[in-house]
Design a protein around this motif. Structure first.
Motif, short mmCIF file in Angstrom:
data_model
loop_
_atom_site.label_atom_id
_atom_site.label_comp_id
_atom_site.label_asym_id
_atom_site.label_seq_id
_atom_site.Cartn_x
_atom_site.Cartn_y
_atom_site.Cartn_z
N VAL A 1 30.01 69.73 51.33
CA VAL A 1 29.70 70.61 50.20
C VAL A 1 29.90 72.07 50.60
CG1 VAL A 1 27.88 71.37 48.62
CG2 VAL A 1 28.10 68.94 49.20
N LEU A 2 29.40 72.45 51.78
CA LEU A 2 29.55 73.83 52.24
C LEU A 2 31.01 74.18 52.48
CD1 LEU A 2 26.54 74.10 54.75
CD2 LEU A 2 26.66 74.85 52.37
N SER A 3 31.79 73.21 52.94
CA SER A 3 33.22 73.45 53.15
C SER A 3 33.92 73.73 51.82
CB SER A 3 33.85 72.25 53.84
OG SER A 3 35.25 72.41 53.97
N GLU A 4 33.56 72.97 50.79
CA GLU A 4 34.14 73.19 49.46
C GLU A 4 33.74 74.54 48.89
OE1 GLU A 4 36.12 72.92 45.96
OE2 GLU A 4 36.36 71.62 47.72
N ILE A 5 32.48 74.93 49.11
CA ILE A 5 32.02 76.24 48.62
C ILE A 5 32.77 77.37 49.31
CG2 ILE A 5 30.01 77.78 48.53
CD1 ILE A 5 28.25 75.31 48.30
N GLY A 6 33.09 77.19 50.58
CA GLY A 6 33.82 78.22 51.31
C GLY A 6 35.27 78.33 50.91
N ASN A 7 35.85 77.23 50.37
CA ASN A 7 37.27 77.24 50.01
C ASN A 7 37.53 77.93 48.68
OD1 ASN A 7 37.91 75.84 52.34
ND2 ASN A 7 37.75 73.84 51.34
N GLU A 8 36.57 77.84 47.75
CA GLU A 8 36.74 78.42 46.42
C GLU A 8 35.63 79.43 46.14
OE1 GLU A 8 39.21 77.83 44.38
OE2 GLU A 8 40.18 76.18 45.43
N LYS A 9 35.91 80.32 45.21
CA LYS A 9 34.93 81.34 44.84
C LYS A 9 34.21 80.90 43.57
CE LYS A 9 34.37 86.33 44.30
NZ LYS A 9 35.06 87.64 44.20
N TYR A 10 33.11 80.18 43.77
CA TYR A 10 32.34 79.68 42.62
C TYR A 10 31.25 80.69 42.24
CZ TYR A 10 34.49 75.17 43.63
OH TYR A 10 35.39 74.16 43.84
N GLU A 11 30.91 80.70 40.95
CA GLU A 11 29.86 81.58 40.45
C GLU A 11 28.58 80.82 40.11
OE1 GLU A 11 31.24 84.91 37.82
OE2 GLU A 11 33.10 83.75 37.80
N LEU A 12 28.69 79.51 39.98
CA LEU A 12 27.51 78.67 39.72
C LEU A 12 27.73 77.32 40.39
CD1 LEU A 12 24.77 78.37 38.03
CD2 LEU A 12 26.17 77.06 36.44
N ILE A 13 26.67 76.82 41.03
CA ILE A 13 26.72 75.51 41.69
C ILE A 13 25.52 74.70 41.22
CG2 ILE A 13 26.67 74.28 43.89
CD1 ILE A 13 27.90 76.75 45.19
N VAL A 14 25.76 73.44 40.88
CA VAL A 14 24.70 72.51 40.48
C VAL A 14 24.62 71.40 41.53
CG1 VAL A 14 23.89 70.90 38.73
CG2 VAL A 14 25.03 73.01 38.03
N ILE A 15 23.42 71.18 42.07
CA ILE A 15 23.18 70.12 43.05
C ILE A 15 22.37 69.02 42.38
CG2 ILE A 15 22.25 69.52 45.31
CD1 ILE A 15 24.52 71.51 45.48
N ASP A 16 22.93 67.84 42.25
CA ASP A 16 22.28 66.71 41.57
C ASP A 16 22.31 65.49 42.49
OD1 ASP A 16 21.21 64.97 39.75
OD2 ASP A 16 22.96 64.90 38.44
N SER A 17 21.29 65.25 43.27
CA SER A 17 20.04 65.98 43.36
C SER A 17 19.80 66.33 44.84
CB SER A 17 18.89 65.13 42.85
OG SER A 17 18.75 63.98 43.68
N ILE A 18 18.77 67.11 45.13
CA ILE A 18 18.49 67.56 46.49
C ILE A 18 18.07 66.41 47.38
CG2 ILE A 18 16.09 68.11 45.94
CD1 ILE A 18 18.42 70.07 48.33
N GLN A 19 17.47 65.36 46.79
CA GLN A 19 17.00 64.22 47.59
C GLN A 19 18.14 63.31 48.07
OE1 GLN A 19 15.27 65.24 44.93
NE2 GLN A 19 13.27 65.73 45.80
N THR A 20 19.33 63.46 47.49
CA THR A 20 20.44 62.59 47.90
C THR A 20 21.32 63.24 48.97
OG1 THR A 20 21.83 63.46 46.09
CG2 THR A 20 20.54 61.47 45.64
N LEU A 21 21.21 64.53 49.17
CA LEU A 21 22.00 65.21 50.19
C LEU A 21 21.43 64.95 51.58
CD1 LEU A 21 22.90 68.77 48.83
CD2 LEU A 21 24.42 66.82 49.11
N TYR A 22 22.32 64.97 52.58
CA TYR A 22 21.86 64.87 53.96
C TYR A 22 22.75 65.73 54.84
CZ TYR A 22 25.74 61.93 55.60
OH TYR A 22 26.97 61.47 55.96
#
Length: 451
Positions: free
Chosen positions: A159-180
């Motif tokens: 996810v962080l790699s994708e955020i670094g590749n593009e310039k996003y203005e809004l990010i939605v995480i669905d959901s925090i309990q599923t990330l690791y």
């Protein structure tokens, strides 16, 4: 041989102790303490060392601090902007919780579609659904736009790699309990994982000025699952409320660093998704169908007055008297019943009393006390109340009826809906076309109850 060090961590609040206990002394949860492995203990020690760094900043007088000007952009939803304090703040971290199926993912996908349509680049990260499932819901919500990107991923590094590749203005995480995170040696959804992932997302939001919305699961008692520190780390905490049998949903703000928490957003769920509720007039009452045991009052949801119907049923008991309420505090109901027995000599101890708030809404303010008493007396005597009268007032333990806040706004709403009379604890400061009957104690309510 060195003794093995043990460490137990509460999976509800993050409390740590060297010995196991059946009940967590911090949050009170039972059977929530789990023993950490050697790798997890080592990781905690290393992370604590890296976090304790010397601060090069020096303290300054507050008069020398330059004020930051907060800029906002609209979400495309008037109700969400109202709860957030005027719009979305770049670099903010917002947590949204609610029971399953209440509409959290639906709302944020709709908001993501609105912003993508306006030209902003939005990333929707889902660890619970596939891209095809999200696409299916996006078709129903009319959220298909080129600037909306989907990423079905549960690995934080990806996810962080994708955020670094593009310039996003809004990010939605669905959901925090599923990330690791690979750097954290524990299972997804654990206290350590949720805490460290939230900290990493907070760092990304602040450093890159990206607004991030996080969806959080809730426990059986209605609180956000995971450590309590999760709610302290984010900038805003929003909760979705609503009855699954009702089409209305309420979005309440419990924390907001960029605005007040007084406002409430009201949404309407239909076949095309979650939309702003256009009007609340007449949603919670039907003047033509009022019968004995029904009384009307006005509550304040944020700065918005809403007329609701309070229903009461008083029936003779055959054994132990029952007291039950839906949408109203049961402890407060018992207090009002004891007060009626004391002040009005009503033998309610031999009667079952049931209270229901029409429309599935929950009352959290004491301004409806007078309406509850009026509904109880109406049902007890089996006589209908006037369909033109509303009841406003907080009832104290001494039988005194006290003033309510925003009385002028409530009376204006009453007048708008065509009502003519109101029983109030004091005379309003501003002139109104509503005829007000003053009742400053419970004994006087009997004089005005059937007017």
């Amino acid at each position: 041989m060195a003794k093995k060090k043990t460490l137990f961590e509460c999976q509800a609040c993050g409390f740590q102790t060297p010995r196991w206990m059946g009940k967590c002394p911090s949050c009170g949860e039972w059977e929530s303490l789990v023993e950490l492995t050697t790798e997890q203990i080592k990781f905690l020690k290393e992370s604590s060392k890296t976090n304790t760094h010397t601060n090069s900043n020096y303290a300054k007088p507050i008069t020398q601090i330059t004020q930051e000007n907060i800029s906002r952009f609209g979400s495309g939803s008037r109700e969400l902007d109202l709860v957030l304090g005027g719009g979305i703040v770049p670099g903010s971290l917002t947590l949204i919780g609610g029971s399953p199926g209440i509409g959290k993912s639906t709302l944020l996908l709709k908001i993501a579609g609105n912003l993508a349509q306006s030209g902003k680049k939005v990333l929707y990260v889902s660890g619970e659904e596939s891209a095809g499932q999200i696409k299916l819901r996006a078709n129903r919500l009319d959220s298909n736009h080129d600037n909306l990107y989907l990423l079905p991923e549960i690995n934080l590094s990806s996810v962080l790699s994708e955020i670094g590749n593009e310039k996003y203005e809004l990010i939605v995480i669905d959901s925090i309990q599923t990330l690791y995170s690979d750097d954290t040696p524990s299972a997804p959804g654990s206290v350590t994982q949720v805490r460290n992932i939230t900290f990493e997302l907070m760092r990304v939001a602040k450093s890159m000025q990206i607004a991030i919305f996080i969806i959080g699961h809730i426990t059986k008692d209605g609180s956000i699952a995971g450590p309590r520190v999760l709610e302290h780390m984010v900038d805003s905490v929003l909760y979705f409320e609503g009855d699954s049998n009702s089409e209305l949903r309420l979005l309440r703000g419990f924390k907001n660093r960029f605005g007040s928490t007084n406002e409430v957003g009201i949404f309407e769920m239909n076949k095309s998704g979650l939309h702003d509720a256009k009007s609340m007039a007449g949603r919670f009452f039907d003047k033509a169908k009022l019968q004995s045991g029904s009384a009307l009052t006005v509550i304040m949801e944020g700065t918005r007055p809403i007329i609701i119907e309070v229903q009461a049923l008083v029936a003779e008991s055959y054994g132990h008297a029952k007291r039950s309420s839906t949408g109203y505090d049961n402890n407060r109901l018992n207090m009002l019943l004891a007060l009626l027995e004391k002040k009005l000599d009503l033998p309610l101890g031999t009667y079952d009393v049931y209270i229901n708030i029409s429309g599935g809404i929950k009352i959290n303010e004491p301004a409806a006390d007078l309406a509850v008493i009026a509904a109880i007396l109406s049902s007890y005597r089996d006589r209908e109340l006037s369909t033109e009268t509303l009841f406003l007032g907080e009832v104290s333990l001494t039988g005194e009826i006290r003033e309510v806040s925003s009385l002028t706004q409530r009376l204006k709403e009453i007048e708008t809906q065509g009502f003519k009379k109101a029983v109030v604890p004091s005379k309003p400061l501003e002139k109104s076309n509503i005829k007000c009957y003053i009742a400053d104690e419970v004994s006087k309510i009997v004089e005005w109850i059937f007017i």
